[in-house]
Design an enzyme around this catalytic site. Structure first.
Site, PDB file in Angstrom:
ATOM      1  N   ARG A  15      99.262  40.644  70.925  1.00  0.00           N
ATOM      2  CA  ARG A  15      98.109  41.460  71.275  1.00  0.00           C
ATOM      3  C   ARG A  15      97.816  42.459  70.167  1.00  0.00           C
ATOM      4  NH1 ARG A  15      97.832  38.061  74.491  1.00  0.00           N
ATOM      5  NH2 ARG A  15      97.694  38.158  76.771  1.00  0.00           N
ATOM      6  N   GLY A  73      86.687  56.247  78.943  1.00  0.00           N
ATOM      7  CA  GLY A  73      85.681  57.278  79.256  1.00  0.00           C
ATOM      8  C   GLY A  73      86.239  58.676  79.077  1.00  0.00           C
ATOM      9  N   LYS A 108      81.705  40.923  82.347  1.00  0.00           N
ATOM     10  CA  LYS A 108      81.522  41.659  81.089  1.00  0.00           C
ATOM     11  C   LYS A 108      80.557  40.913  80.161  1.00  0.00           C
ATOM     12  CE  LYS A 108      83.953  45.380  81.582  1.00  0.00           C
ATOM     13  NZ  LYS A 108      83.192  46.638  81.756  1.00  0.00           N
ATOM     14  N   TYR A 113      86.497  38.535  85.800  1.00  0.00           N
ATOM     15  CA  TYR A 113      86.226  39.835  85.181  1.00  0.00           C
ATOM     16  C   TYR A 113      85.466  39.639  83.861  1.00  0.00           C
ATOM     17  CZ  TYR A 113      87.342  44.042  82.461  1.00  0.00           C
ATOM     18  OH  TYR A 113      87.267  45.160  81.675  1.00  0.00           O
ATOM     19  N   HIS A 121      98.085  47.818  82.794  1.00  0.00           N
ATOM     20  CA  HIS A 121      98.276  46.940  81.649  1.00  0.00           C
ATOM     21  C   HIS A 121      99.712  47.080  81.163  1.00  0.00           C
ATOM     22  CE1 HIS A 121      93.815  46.985  81.543  1.00  0.00           C
ATOM     23  NE2 HIS A 121      94.008  45.727  81.191  1.00  0.00           N
ATOM     24  N   SER A 168      85.000  43.550  76.738  1.00  0.00           N
ATOM     25  CA  SER A 168      86.458  43.409  76.744  1.00  0.00           C
ATOM     26  C   SER A 168      86.849  42.214  75.884  1.00  0.00           C
ATOM     27  CB  SER A 168      86.905  43.165  78.179  1.00  0.00           C
ATOM     28  OG  SER A 168      88.183  42.575  78.192  1.00  0.00           O
ATOM     29  N   SER A 169      88.067  42.279  75.313  1.00  0.00           N
ATOM     30  CA  SER A 169      88.491  41.153  74.478  1.00  0.00           C
ATOM     31  C   SER A 169      88.748  39.897  75.315  1.00  0.00           C
ATOM     32  CB  SER A 169      89.725  41.520  73.654  1.00  0.00           C
ATOM     33  OG  SER A 169      90.757  41.968  74.489  1.00  0.00           O
ATOM     34  N   CYS A 170      88.821  40.045  76.660  1.00  0.00           N
ATOM     35  CA  CYS A 170      88.982  38.789  77.439  1.00  0.00           C
ATOM     36  C   CYS A 170      87.676  38.018  77.537  1.00  0.00           C
ATOM     37  CB  CYS A 170      89.638  38.989  78.795  1.00  0.00           C
ATOM     38  SG  CYS A 170      89.261  40.432  79.660  1.00  0.00           S
ATOM     39  N   PRO A 186      86.426  46.166  72.654  1.00  0.00           N
ATOM     40  CA  PRO A 186      87.671  46.802  72.202  1.00  0.00           C
ATOM     41  C   PRO A 186      88.878  45.901  72.382  1.00  0.00           C
ATOM     42  CG  PRO A 186      87.050  47.644  74.363  1.00  0.00           C
ATOM     43  CD  PRO A 186      86.030  46.597  73.995  1.00  0.00           C
ATOM     44  N   LEU A 204      90.037  55.205  81.326  1.00  0.00           N
ATOM     45  CA  LEU A 204      90.886  55.502  80.156  1.00  0.00           C
ATOM     46  C   LEU A 204      90.016  55.786  78.925  1.00  0.00           C
ATOM     47  CD1 LEU A 204      93.631  55.540  78.667  1.00  0.00           C
ATOM     48  CD2 LEU A 204      93.406  53.054  78.428  1.00  0.00           C
ATOM     49  N   LEU A 257      93.567  48.377  75.103  1.00  0.00           N
ATOM     50  CA  LEU A 257      93.654  49.840  74.984  1.00  0.00           C
ATOM     51  C   LEU A 257      94.807  50.405  75.802  1.00  0.00           C
ATOM     52  CD1 LEU A 257      89.888  50.854  75.254  1.00  0.00           C
ATOM     53  CD2 LEU A 257      91.226  50.252  73.228  1.00  0.00           C
ATOM     54  N   ASP A 293     101.719  34.365  81.091  1.00  0.00           N
ATOM     55  CA  ASP A 293     101.603  34.955  79.753  1.00  0.00           C
ATOM     56  C   ASP A 293     100.177  35.410  79.465  1.00  0.00           C
ATOM     57  OD1 ASP A 293     104.087  34.966  78.593  1.00  0.00           O
ATOM     58  OD2 ASP A 293     103.896  32.983  77.674  1.00  0.00           O
ATOM     59  N   ARG A 295     108.409  51.299  84.028  1.00  0.00           N
ATOM     60  CA  ARG A 295     109.560  50.511  84.488  1.00  0.00           C
ATOM     61  C   ARG A 295     110.829  50.923  83.732  1.00  0.00           C
ATOM     62  NH1 ARG A 295     107.807  44.773  84.171  1.00  0.00           N
ATOM     63  NH2 ARG A 295     106.190  45.465  85.576  1.00  0.00           N
TER      64      ARG A 295
HETATM   65  P1  GDP Z   1      96.028  40.965  78.957  1.00  0.00           P
HETATM   66  O1  GDP Z   1      95.817  41.180  77.501  1.00  0.00           O
HETATM   67  O2  GDP Z   1      94.752  40.874  79.718  1.00  0.00           O
HETATM   68  O3  GDP Z   1      96.928  39.796  79.193  1.00  0.00           O
HETATM   69  O4  GDP Z   1      96.676  42.306  79.469  1.00  0.00           O
HETATM   70  P2  GDP Z   1      98.044  42.821  80.085  1.00  0.00           P
HETATM   71  O5  GDP Z   1      98.260  44.167  79.507  1.00  0.00           O
HETATM   72  O6  GDP Z   1      98.006  42.748  81.575  1.00  0.00           O
HETATM   73  O7  GDP Z   1      99.206  41.832  79.626  1.00  0.00           O
HETATM   74  C1  GDP Z   1      99.541  41.591  78.300  1.00  0.00           C
HETATM   75  C2  GDP Z   1     100.756  40.693  78.213  1.00  0.00           C
HETATM   76  O8  GDP Z   1     101.910  41.448  78.611  1.00  0.00           O
HETATM   77  C3  GDP Z   1     100.752  39.436  79.082  1.00  0.00           C
HETATM   78  O9  GDP Z   1     101.321  38.386  78.320  1.00  0.00           O
HETATM   79  C4  GDP Z   1     101.699  39.811  80.226  1.00  0.00           C
HETATM   80  O10 GDP Z   1     102.323  38.689  80.802  1.00  0.00           O
HETATM   81  C5  GDP Z   1     102.706  40.699  79.500  1.00  0.00           C
HETATM   82  N1  GDP Z   1     103.462  41.617  80.377  1.00  0.00           N
HETATM   83  C6  GDP Z   1     104.814  41.765  80.364  1.00  0.00           C
HETATM   84  N2  GDP Z   1     105.216  42.647  81.292  1.00  0.00           N
HETATM   85  C7  GDP Z   1     104.074  43.100  81.890  1.00  0.00           C
HETATM   86  C8  GDP Z   1     103.840  44.060  82.923  1.00  0.00           C
HETATM   87  O11 GDP Z   1     104.741  44.655  83.491  1.00  0.00           O
HETATM   88  N3  GDP Z   1     102.540  44.290  83.265  1.00  0.00           N
HETATM   89  C9  GDP Z   1     101.498  43.648  82.643  1.00  0.00           C
HETATM   90  N4  GDP Z   1     100.240  43.924  83.018  1.00  0.00           N
HETATM   91  N5  GDP Z   1     101.694  42.705  81.680  1.00  0.00           N
HETATM   92  C10 GDP Z   1     102.961  42.452  81.295  1.00  0.00           C
END
Ligand code: GDP
Length: 319
Positions: A210, A17, A141, A137, A180, A108-110, A164, A15, A167, A270, A188
């Protein structure tokens, strides 16, 4: 014809790159080296070594290594960790051995501890336990980041790391399981709209917050940092704004035109409660984000529509 620097975007199809390749082209850097489909296999040490030896990239953006949403991290921690370790262990030393002038490693922010004070500042790295859903992961990083610092310390290499925010953007992974949150929810809700479904499920409580940044802005910041920043301390790339998952889901619903109910499935994790990056250092250097959040959501959805999977594919995936 003047000589352009040899620039290599490792992970040119990721994404960030692909956004970087686009932004570099816009900035006049037409001839990137090792761009897809000619990118070496970064998991293969020999391919990487041969590539660096023959091409000798001068500027390297390291955006490679697989990543995924919370579910992908939960299901494939070993694969994600190993591939990210391998990419870092292949690219960073090869860049040094073959005379790269500068390397920007994207972390990564994680990498931040789960309960680090907000907004997140680089001083908080390594001060506490990581969020368990993405610890493997994140550790890979952190290893890449530390390797860059070690090359700087031992050899004075101009290797820097940027961190970052979350993203998203055109070309994102829209798969409902691996993607993500933004692309996953776009798809969905799009599917629910098409099928006339009355509700859509959002994972978790909707309460986590976020810092979302579009990939084009992040790419722009990476180019800026390649030119302006040279320090051992990792530097954040963030929007400076945080929103809750519930607020973001409402914004996505508006863009998609979905008016059904949003149901929060609290049996799903979460993840980290908050992840707001302190972007003050980058802003002080003079960089500004250019793309407004809503406009970025719109272009992401437009990309999805243009590359939409068919109803048949939805049925086959039963999702
Ligand atoms: P994170 O910042 O590493 O947690 O990245 P994510 O994009 O996977 O998730 C961000 C937040 O969105 C988390 O709290 C998830 O539980 C929530 N979330 C809600 N619905 C979804 C979904 O359909 N997919 C993902 N990946 N996260 C979701």
């Amino acid at each position: 014809m003047y000589n352009q620097p040899r620039i290599f975007v490792a992970g040119g199809n990721s994404l960030l790159g692909s956004a970087l390749r686009r932004q570099l082209r816009l900035a006049g850097f037409e001839d990137l080296v090792g761009a897809p489909p000619h990118e070496p296999d970064l998991l293969n040490a020999e391919h990487v070594e041969d590539f660096f030896q023959s091409v000798r990239p001068e500027y390297v953006f390291l955006t490679a290594g697989p990543s995924g949403g919370i579910e992908e991290n939960r299901r494939f921690p070993a694969d994600l960790m190993l591939d990210n370790l391998l990419v870092a262990a292949h690219v960073i030393p090869a860049a040094f051995r073959h005379g790269a002038r500068k390397l920007l490693n994207v972390a990564s922010s994680c990498c931040y501890p789960k309960l680090a004070p907000q907004p997140l500042r680089s001083e908080s790295l390594f001060t506490g336990p990581l969020e368990p859903t993405n610890a493997a992961y994140a550790t890979a990083k952190l290893a890449g980041m530390t390797l860059c610092q070690a090359y700087r310390e031992q050899y004075n290499a101009a290797f820097i790391t940027a961190i970052p925010a979350n993203l998203f953007g055109p070309g994102d992974d829209f798969h409902p399981e691996s993607g993500h949150v933004i692309p996953a929810l776009m798809r969905r809700m799009h599917k629910a709209l098409r099928r006339g479904e009355e509700s859509v499920t959002i994972w978790g409580s909707g309460e986590p917050r976020r810092d979302f940044l579009c990939a084009a802005d992040a790419a722009d910041a990476c180019i800026f940092l390649m030119q302006q920043y040279d320090d051992a301390a990792p530097i954040n790339i963030g929007s400076g704004v945080e929103i809750s998952i519930a607020e973001m889901a409402c914004a996505v619903a508006e863009i998609v035109g979905y008016h059904g109910r949003l149901i929060f499935d609290t049996t799903k994790p979460d993840g980290v409660p908050r992840k707001l990056l302190d972007a003050s250092q980058l802003l002080e250097l003079g960089w500004r984000p250019r793309v407004e959040f809503r406009a970025a959501l719109e272009s992401t959805y437009a990309w999805f529509r243009a590359h939409e999977v068919t109803e048949d594919a939805y049925a086959a995936e039963a999702i």
